[in-house]
Structure formats: C-alpha cells, structure tokens
Design a protein around this motif. Structure first.
Motif, PDB file in Angstrom:
ATOM      1  N   THR B 211      40.357  37.157  44.736  1.00 19.04           N
ATOM      2  CA  THR B 211      39.527  38.285  45.574  1.00 19.04           C
ATOM      3  C   THR B 211      39.480  38.492  46.398  1.00 19.04           C
ATOM      4  O   THR B 211      39.803  40.070  46.851  1.00 19.04           O
ATOM      5  CB  THR B 211      37.590  37.092  45.385  1.00 19.04           C
ATOM      6  N   GLY B 212      40.627  37.200  47.492  1.00 22.85           N
ATOM      7  CA  GLY B 212      40.825  38.299  48.830  1.00 22.85           C
ATOM      8  C   GLY B 212      41.467  38.811  48.749  1.00 22.85           C
ATOM      9  O   GLY B 212      42.287  39.639  48.869  1.00 22.85           O
ATOM     10  N   SER B 213      43.034  38.844  47.417  1.00 26.03           N
ATOM     11  CA  SER B 213      43.996  39.031  47.301  1.00 26.03           C
ATOM     12  C   SER B 213      43.815  40.713  46.507  1.00 26.03           C
ATOM     13  O   SER B 213      44.776  41.730  47.043  1.00 26.03           O
ATOM     14  CB  SER B 213      45.020  38.289  46.444  1.00 26.03           C
ATOM     15  N   ASN B 214      43.171  40.771  45.936  1.00 23.29           N
ATOM     16  CA  ASN B 214      43.277  41.705  45.260  1.00 23.29           C
ATOM     17  C   ASN B 214      41.845  41.508  43.658  1.00 23.29           C
ATOM     18  O   ASN B 214      41.698  40.676  42.634  1.00 23.29           O
ATOM     19  CB  ASN B 214      44.680  41.771  44.448  1.00 23.29           C
ATOM     20  N   ALA B 215      40.443  42.453  44.823  1.00 25.86           N
ATOM     21  CA  ALA B 215      39.495  42.114  43.956  1.00 25.86           C
ATOM     22  C   ALA B 215      39.406  42.381  42.359  1.00 25.86           C
ATOM     23  O   ALA B 215      39.234  41.556  41.454  1.00 25.86           O
ATOM     24  CB  ALA B 215      38.542  42.525  44.582  1.00 25.86           C
ATOM     25  N   LYS B 216      40.107  43.445  42.432  1.00 26.96           N
ATOM     26  CA  LYS B 216      40.102  44.301  41.255  1.00 26.96           C
ATOM     27  C   LYS B 216      41.117  43.417  39.849  1.00 26.96           C
ATOM     28  O   LYS B 216      40.100  43.678  39.111  1.00 26.96           O
ATOM     29  CB  LYS B 216      40.357  45.779  40.721  1.00 26.96           C
ATOM     30  N   CYS B 217      42.425  42.584  40.450  1.00 24.89           N
ATOM     31  CA  CYS B 217      43.214  42.566  39.395  1.00 24.89           C
ATOM     32  C   CYS B 217      42.218  40.998  38.812  1.00 24.89           C
ATOM     33  O   CYS B 217      42.203  40.320  37.928  1.00 24.89           O
ATOM     34  CB  CYS B 217      44.091  42.287  40.186  1.00 24.89           C
ATOM     35  N   ALA B 218      41.623  40.719  39.672  1.00 31.59           N
ATOM     36  CA  ALA B 218      41.249  39.746  39.966  1.00 31.59           C
ATOM     37  C   ALA B 218      39.886  39.463  38.858  1.00 31.59           C
ATOM     38  O   ALA B 218      39.746  37.967  37.939  1.00 31.59           O
ATOM     39  CB  ALA B 218      40.597  38.467  41.447  1.00 31.59           C
ATOM     40  N   ASN B 219      39.274  40.216  38.691  1.00 26.62           N
ATOM     41  CA  ASN B 219      38.075  40.794  38.126  1.00 26.62           C
ATOM     42  C   ASN B 219      38.284  40.825  36.399  1.00 26.62           C
ATOM     43  O   ASN B 219      37.992  40.406  35.139  1.00 26.62           O
ATOM     44  CB  ASN B 219      36.939  42.079  38.671  1.00 26.62           C
ATOM     45  N   LEU B 220      39.999  41.703  36.343  1.00 23.87           N
ATOM     46  CA  LEU B 220      39.929  41.684  35.273  1.00 23.87           C
ATOM     47  C   LEU B 220      40.718  41.015  34.353  1.00 23.87           C
ATOM     48  O   LEU B 220      41.033  40.614  33.614  1.00 23.87           O
ATOM     49  CB  LEU B 220      41.028  43.039  35.456  1.00 23.87           C
ATOM     50  N   VAL B 221      41.304  39.709  35.139  1.00 23.23           N
ATOM     51  CA  VAL B 221      41.710  38.199  34.760  1.00 23.23           C
ATOM     52  C   VAL B 221      40.258  37.334  34.347  1.00 23.23           C
ATOM     53  O   VAL B 221      40.216  36.674  34.293  1.00 23.23           O
ATOM     54  CB  VAL B 221      43.035  37.344  35.496  1.00 23.23           C
ATOM     55  N   GLY B 222      39.183  37.822  35.084  1.00 25.25           N
ATOM     56  CA  GLY B 222      38.382  37.332  33.980  1.00 25.25           C
ATOM     57  C   GLY B 222      37.700  36.274  35.415  1.00 25.25           C
ATOM     58  O   GLY B 222      36.326  35.072  34.876  1.00 25.25           O
ATOM     59  N   VAL B 223      37.761  36.072  36.838  1.00 30.17           N
ATOM     60  CA  VAL B 223      37.261  35.859  37.946  1.00 30.17           C
ATOM     61  C   VAL B 223      36.073  36.359  38.362  1.00 30.17           C
ATOM     62  O   VAL B 223      36.252  38.310  38.433  1.00 30.17           O
ATOM     63  CB  VAL B 223      38.002  36.546  39.292  1.00 30.17           C
ATOM     64  N   ASN B 224      35.049  35.896  38.071  1.00 34.11           N
ATOM     65  CA  ASN B 224      33.470  36.197  38.612  1.00 34.11           C
ATOM     66  C   ASN B 224      34.011  36.782  40.016  1.00 34.11           C
ATOM     67  O   ASN B 224      33.180  35.144  40.725  1.00 34.11           O
ATOM     68  CB  ASN B 224      32.353  35.937  38.151  1.00 34.11           C
TER      69      ASN B 224
END
Lengths: 494, 329
Positions: B211-224
């Motif tokens: 989330t801290g590294s790249n929230a957009k990317c994290a969100n796209l791989v299914g991290v809430n």
C-alpha cells in the motif's frame, strides 16, 4: 508564414522516432497531419516549436533557417503549439491565463486589470467567442478552455497555430464552434496545423494533408484530390511478416459475456463475449475508450449500467477484488504507475498478487514463497540477478514479464492485457506473444487491447474496434486487415 | 549489485542507525561512569518505552504512506478515560481494556478520515489531534486526575495498575539489577517481536508495504488498501493508548496535557531508523534503533549535565546527520 521542414531525424536513446521526416506549410492554410499512434506527428511539431532539438535536418521559416531553442522562442516568432492536454492554470481566471507572464503593468509592477480586460475582450471579438473574462478556468467547459488557449495564441500574434487532437474532448456543437474559429483565422492569413485521427473532420476542414508513417514522410496531398481510403492506405502500407508465432486455436465455451456496459461519457452500450482459448483483440485510436471499458470490466472504474456474465452466471464486480475472485486478471497499460511496486523486489511483486498461495493462515511460508518466485523467474525467462532484484532496475520487457508472472499465477479464467508490449523491445515482444499463446492454449480467455495494428492482426482470433466509446464492429481475425480496422476506428463504415 | 557482495557503504546504510547508536553509547560510556551502569541502562530503556511503543505504531502508518500526528492526543484521551473509569469505580482490568479499545477506535477515526474522507493523512490527523486534545480538556475540565491507586478498591486492581508502569520482572538475585527488568521494557520488547513478525512474516505486513509502495498497483492486485490503511491507524491508536497506560501507572495521575509533542519524537525515531517518509520502505528494527538513539541522547546528555536548551540542538544535529547518512545513494 511558410514553413519547410526537410530531412528531420530524431532518436530517443536507441529508438529512432523520426527518419527523414518532412513537412511543408503554406500561408493561410489548414494543414492536416496524420499517421498512426507513434508515427511521429507530435515529435515533429515539438521539434518545430523548440520543445525537442532535432538530431539533423533543416527547418526553414519564410526561407530562413531557424532552430528554436524553446517554445517561448518559437512563440516570439509566431508559432504556437496548443497541446491535447490543455496548458492552462485551472485555478486562475481567464484574464490571468491570457496574460500569464505578459501582464500589462502600471507603476511599481501593479497589474493594470482594466487594460488587460479590454485587450482580452478585443481578442475574443476577433475570434468571435464570448467568454466571461473573469471566470475561473475550471468552471469553463473544455471547449471554452480551448478557445482561451486559441485567444492566448492570438495575444502573441501567432501566424501558425498547431493543434493536437483539438476535438478529442469536445462535444459536437463545441466542435462546430471551433471550426468556425479556425475558418475565420484562415481568412485572416493564420496557418493551422491540425493533428487529428478523425477522418471526417479532416475532409471537412483541411486544405492539404501530410502523412507520416513510422517516423517517415510519406506524402502531401490536396485534400480535394484524394479519398479516405487513399489516406488509410498511406498511413498503414507495411508488411506484417512473421513476427507473430502461429497458434492452433482450440476455442471452447464462452467464458465471459459483457452486455450493455455504459459509463457516463466514456463509453456506452458495449457488448462482447470471449471464449476459452480465444484471443479477442481490441483496436481503436487513442482515447477511444478501450482502456476505460476494460477498467470497468475489472471493477476499477465505475459503470452506470451493464451486466457481466462469467461462465453463464451473472457476477457483480464493483472493485478489483471482486473481479479477481470472479477469475479476471488485468495487466494495465501503465506498468510503472499501476502494474508494479517499482521499488520492491521481483519476489515481492509476484507474491503480492498471490498472498493466498504463499501463506498459511496469513503467515508467510518461506518454502512456498521461494518455489513460486523461482518458478516465475524461470518460466517467464526474467533476466535478473535474483528474486530480490528491484523491479526499478529491470528493462521494460523484463518488468512486463514480472507483471505477467504475477497475474498468471492467480490462475485467471480471463486475462485482460492493455498494451502488453508497449515500451518493450522486439525480442521480449515475441516472448510475450508466446506467453499469451500458451495461456490461450491452456483455455484462458484473453482480451488484448493494443494500438499496434500489426500486433492486433497477428495475435487475435477476433478483433473488436472501438470508436468514441462505442463498439463499431467485431471482425473475424481471418478477414480483418489494417484498412478495415482503420476505417472503423476513424468513423467510416465497411 | 549482488546481494552477497554488498559493499561496506551499503551495510552502513542498512544498519546506520545501529552504528550511530553504538557510537553514541561508547562515547558517552567512556566519558561518564554513571551512564554505563546496569540500572541506568534499564532506566533508559524504561524511559524509551513510551516513545518506542508509539513509534512502532507510527512505523506502520508511515510504511503505508501516511502519518499520524494524533498519537500524543490519543495517548492523553485514552489515559484520561482510563483514569476517569478507575475513579468512577470500574474494575481496573476493565478500565484498561476499555482504554485500549478507545485508543484503537480513535485511530480508526483517523483512518476513516484518510480513506473514506479522502483527506491527506497530515490534515486528517491534524484534525483528530486537535479534537482529541480538546476532548481531553473537556472531560477533565483541564485539571489533573490524581491519586489513582488510592481510588482502586481491590488489592488485585491496585497491583495490576501499579505493575504496568512501575513493576519489575524479577528472575534472579535481587542484588543484580540485570535480573530485574522493568515491565514497560518487557512490554516494549514483546511489542518489538510482534511488530517484526507481523511486518515481515505475514500477508498483512506485505499489504502494508505494498500500500505504501504503490497503492494503485496494490489495489489492482486485490489488496484492500482502504482496509489496510484504517488498520494501521487503529494499530497506531492502540499503541498510543498502551503507552498512555504505562504513563499513568508511573505517574499515579492523568492530565489532559499528557503526551504533548510525543508525535514528533515518534516520527523522529522512525526517520532515524531509515524508514522512507513516502512509504513502502523501512524496518521496525530500524525504528527501535531510532528510539534508543533518542533515549540515549536524552539520558546521556542529562547525566553529562548538558543544559536542556543545548540538548534540543544536539538532538536536532544527530537526527540530521543520521538521516543524511541514510539517504539512498
């Protein structure tokens, strides 16, 4: 003003974007500049206006050789570039924007607002528009903002105005307004360079047309003497060759069906299906809404209406997590800002999409982690020093392979790839094509959005062409060709 | 760059905070015999426990690309609620639990403002910081609540309340101070172990970093990412409340001005520990080193008799040097 650009070459790194490109502009004409995405239109104009410097070639303005070192210098000479992404300060008023950096001042540098307002009215009258000069830019419509940009160009007595896709964000009536302004400017002797993908507009508005292809000058024609088909022919006209590995398509049951997908002004009533083992290519011009459609399918963009069925059952997808749970994988167009945790290692990037696989009761399992990452690096032939290698330091192609690996191990039933080979060298491209083919052979339904026509033609079983948020047609891969796709993509019909 | 062939510069970069700590300890030990005693070291650790606990929570928030300015106020508000409950006659254990829950909830509010309210973390927690401090003042009418132990009726309750801040865990001859570890130090070390495990060995830890590294990317791989962010603020609130309990146990009183400025010490410790202020990079062990550096400076400079005004400047210089030397090469 007459402009003559000859033998222009320009490379970025090892990538030569302009090869012997040229352009000839006459006094008081509207001159269209056309070519596929990446043909070098914008680059050529940026060289003219001093944004980029050319590697070689000559630029003559009214017969004299020039080489502007900055856009400001070009502006002083009367050449103004209006970018697609408007270059305005949205929080300031119209007057403030018009006079930015060229304020009329009284003593002690105090702004003479009265004089500036008067001058602003004067210019607007000349163009024939009526925009409240004290309105804040962000309150204006895109069309009005564009008019302010044109007025700004006239403030500096522009002789040549270059417009990059000026109608991309305009409504029909705004477009009409813009054309009126362009026509009146032409009568006053101002030359316009009109960069656009929209064939009808060009045939309605322009006097002459220049076509670029792969950074090369192809030809300049009188618009009255040619047809849309001729233009398409000139824009493509290249051999596809054997760049695409052959695949025996074993197409199975329908996996995903999208029905009547609509989202505001972005796209409406989009319907399509993809079967197991099939590759659906999605073609269209930049800004046609392809990416937005796929983002909506994946739940990353809000949709107003429309249904998505997976293996015959309707599914609710409001966020990426639901999409992943439904069996969709999504490789985004922009791998740096959306595809990767750039400052993290290959291992962390592959693992983050597969946390369930590398953990037990939410505790990470070292053996599983190592196994998955090792498999990823080997299967996808990622060239790196090891699993801890930071993605920042990988080449574009290897970065893309990491993204592919992370998604493939989520075992998607449907994999959406948006511009999968952008910024990737030819060798890695072919490897990526092989991976796509293998996935399809395993029964994955593949959706591939791409702006590279040869790629779409070489890889797809069927090709969906999108224009202005609408599906213009779905072609069978066997009888599709570049001309057919370009005709649909630019608004013609077959 | 091969991992096994990392050069000395990289090593110093990775463990710079510990190196600085070691250097400080050695120098002050040589100069001051008083500093290098076991009882002083344990005292120092106990002093460090407040900042340490808060800084661990802060590390999670900063790793997720946020910041939590409200920890000092949360510290005060949850401590005051605990004190009020004790005075009101609520059993000590229950009062402490409620206090920890309140701290967690206060953190959740910051997290919701950041995610659902789409406020920048700095602004969101500036708002909660101000609000919680104000609430503390309102509840106490600006006055301290004192003589807490005396208001506890049961002996067990009194023992529990005192143990948290003043107790020692003894497991050897009483003559040797090393065998009598203050409870706050035990809590600090247990917390360190838990945070290390969660951040480096669980999927939740991975989600914080992603989330801290790249929230957009994290969100796209299914991290809430919203849930993850709310969780880190909740953790931060919980840790502030825990530190607050230790503080009122030691003071035997609670006042609304408690913890004023603690957020800055915690942020300083995180920065000293090499955690990136833009999230995604950092280690809990680094924060621990940062906490110890600040504690050693406070303690050591006091013992050396350096005036408190000079102490601040020296602290600033140490932080500056440490952060500069830690910069990504």
């Amino acid at each position: 003003m007459n402009i003559e650009m000859k033998g222009i070459n320009k490379s970025f790194g090892t990538n030569q974007v302009l090869k012997n490109a040229g352009f000839f502009l006459k006094d008081g004409e509207v001159h269209a500049l056309m070519g596929e995405n990446g043909a070098g239109k914008s680059t050529l104009m940026k060289i003219l206006t001093g944004v980029y410097t050319k590697d070689s070639g000559t630029v003559l303005v009214d017969g004299e050789e020039v080489s502007y070192k900055s856009p400001q210098e070009a502006e002083k000479a009367g050449i103004v570039f209006i970018y697609q992404e408007l270059n305005v300060l949205f929080d300031l008023t119209v007057v403030e924007n018009l006079f930015m950096g060229k304020e009329i001042t009284k003593k002690f540098g105090i702004c003479d607002m009265k004089a500036m307002r008067e001058k602003a009215h004067e210019v607007m009258e000349k163009v024939g528009v009526n925009i409240p000069v004290d309105a804040v830019m962000s309150d204006l419509s895109v069309g009005q903002q564009q008019m302010v940009e044109i007025c700004k160009a006239l403030m500096v007595d522009a002789k040549v105005i270059i417009m990059d896709e000026p109608t991309a964000a305009l409504t029909e009536s705004e477009t009409e307004g813009l054309f009126k302004v362009i026509n009146s400017l032409r009568k006053k002797g101002v030359s316009i360079v009109y960069i656009s993908h929209r064939m009808e507009e060009i045939f309605e508005l322009c006097d002459r047309i220049t076509i670029l292809r792969d950074g090369e000058y192809i030809d300049t024609k009188e618009i009255k003497k040619i047809t849309m088909d001729d233009v398409v022919q000139m824009m493509i006209g290249r051999e596809i060759g054997e760049r695409f590995p052959k695949r025996e398509a074993k197409i199975g049951e329908e996996v995903i069906k999208v029905e009547g997908l609509t989202s505001g002004k972005l796209f409406h009533d989009v319907s399509f299906t993809v079967r197991a083992g099939e590759v659906l290519g999605v073609a269209g011009l930049m800004g046609a809404g392809r990416t937005e459609i796929m983002q909506a399918v994946f739940g990353n963009l809000k949709k107003d209406s429309g249904k998505i069925y997976i293996e015959g059952k309707e599914v609710t997808i409001k966020n990426p997590r639901q999409a992943i749970a439904a069996g969709i994988g999504f490789i985004t167009e922009d791998r740096k800002t959306e595809g990767l945790l750039l400052e993290k290692s290959i291992a962390e990037n592959i693992e983050i999409a597969n946390l369930g696989k590398v953990s037990k009761n939410t505790v990470l399992n070292k053996a599983k982690q190592e196994e998955l990452v090792k498999k990823g690096i080997e299967e996808f032939k990622v060239k790196c020093f090891g699993p801890w290698h930071e993605c920042n330091n990988l080449s574009g192609g290897n970065q893309q392979k990491v993204v592919l690996a992370k998604w493939v191990y989520t075992d998607p039933k449907i994999l959406i790839l948006d511009e999968p080979t952008r910024g990737v060298d030819i060798g890695a491209k072919k490897e990526i094509y092989n991976i796509i083919n293998e996935l399809a052979a395993k029964g994955v339904a593949v959706i591939m959005v791409s702006s590279e026509l040869p790629e779409v033609l070489g890889m797809s079983d069927r090709i969906m062409v999108v224009r202005e948020g609408e599906v213009r047609g779905i072609l069978d891969g066997k009888d599709a060709d570049q001309a057919k796709i370009m005709t649909l993509a630019t608004g013609g019909s077959l | 760059m091969n991992k096994s062939k990392k050069n000395i510069g990289a090593l110093i970069g990775e463990y710079g905070a510990f190196l600085a700590l070691l250097l400080l300890v050695i120098v002050i030990s040589i100069v001051s015999p008083e500093f290098r005693t076991a009882s002083n070291f344990l005292n120092l650790l106990r002093q460090a426990s407040f900042n340490g606990l808060i800084a661990f929570g802060m590390t999670c928030v900063i790793l997720s690309d946020g910041i939590d300015l409200s920890v000092g106020s949360t510290f005060a508000l949850s401590a005051i609620i605990c004190a009020e409950l004790i005075v009101y006659g609520v059993p000590t254990g229950a009062a402490m639990l409620i206090s920890l829950l309140v701290g967690t909830l206060l953190g959740v509010i910051s997290g919701v403002l950041v995610t659902k309210g789409r406020l920048q973390p700095f602004i969101a927690t500036l708002i909660t910081m101000t609000a919680y401090r104000g609430l503390s003042m309102i509840i106490t009418d600006g006055k301290p609540i004192s003589r807490l132990v005396a208001s506890i009726e049961t002996e067990g309750g009194q023992f529990l309340f005192k143990a948290v801040g003043k107790g020692n865990l003894e497991f050897g001859p009483a003559a040797n101070p090393w065998f009598s570890i203050p409870i706050p130090v035990i809590i600090l070390l247990v917390a360190l172990a838990i945070f290390w495990f969660v951040l480096h060995k669980t999927t939740f830890g991975r989600k914080i970093y992603a989330t801290g590294s790249n929230a957009k990317c994290a969100n796209l791989v299914g991290v809430n990412t919203s849930k993850t962010k709310i969780a880190v603020y909740a953790i931060s609130g919980f840790m502030a409340a825990l530190a607050g309990l230790i503080m009122i146990s030691r003071l035997d009183s609670a006042q609304p001005t408690l913890g004023d400025g603690f957020e800055l010490d915690a942020i300083a410790a995180v920065a000293l520990g090499g955690t990136s202020m833009s999230g995604g990079r950092g280690k809990i062990i680094g924060t621990f080193a940062g906490v110890l550096i600040i504690a050693v400076l406070n303690n050591g400079l006091n013992i050396l008799g350096v005036g408190s005004y000079y102490q601040e400047v020296i602290k600033a210089i140490v932080i500056l040097v440490a952060v500069l030397s830690d910069r990504k090469r």
